[in-house]
Design an enzyme around this catalytic site. Structure first.
Site, PDB file in Angstrom:
ATOM      1  N   CYS A  64     -18.270 -19.737 -29.551  1.00 24.16           N
ATOM      2  CA  CYS A  64     -18.161 -21.194 -29.570  1.00 24.16           C
ATOM      3  C   CYS A  64     -18.691 -21.671 -30.924  1.00 24.16           C
ATOM      4  CB  CYS A  64     -18.912 -21.816 -28.392  1.00 24.16           C
ATOM      5  SG  CYS A  64     -20.701 -21.553 -28.431  1.00 24.16           S
ATOM      6  N   TYR A  65     -19.193 -22.885 -30.993  1.00 24.64           N
ATOM      7  CA  TYR A  65     -19.712 -23.411 -32.260  1.00 24.64           C
ATOM      8  C   TYR A  65     -21.044 -22.776 -32.652  1.00 24.64           C
ATOM      9  CZ  TYR A  65     -16.267 -27.099 -31.616  1.00 24.64           C
ATOM     10  OH  TYR A  65     -15.102 -27.771 -31.430  1.00 24.64           O
TER      11      TYR A  65
END
Length: 98
Positions: A64-65
């Site tokens: 993810c981020y």
């Protein structure tokens, strides 16, 4: 079954040693701007197809981020039968080969 944490260095080592599946749960624009080579973008629209088509014995790495949302996603995939699910610590933000 539960997921494991993996950092970028260990992830790259695992990728060099065996076949892995990498999923990226970020939004389409972020994915298009850059992602780990070979990653598959997953969202609610294609997750069921992914579950149907993917070998659950192959190690799965969720990106993810920053490594927060990927923990919940890795846990979800673990519950869906993936035998080796990882959350990428630090997410794409910490990935060295951008």
């Amino acid at each position: 079954m539960t997921f494991k944490h993996i950092n970028a260095t260990d992830c790259q080592k695992l990728m060099s040693e065996k076949s892995v599946t990498i999923v990226d749960i970020r939004d389409p624009q972020s994915f298009a701007a850059g992602h780990i080579v070979g990653a598959i973008r997953i969202d609610n629209d294609n997750v069921q197809q992914f579950l149907n088509d993917t070998d659950k014995q192959t190690p799965l790495i969720v990106c993810c981020y920053h490594g927060n949302s990927s923990q919940q996603a890795a846990d979800f995939f673990s519950q869906q039968g993936f035998t080796e699910a990882y959350s990428l610590d630090g997410g794409y933000t910490d990935w060295p080969d951008k």
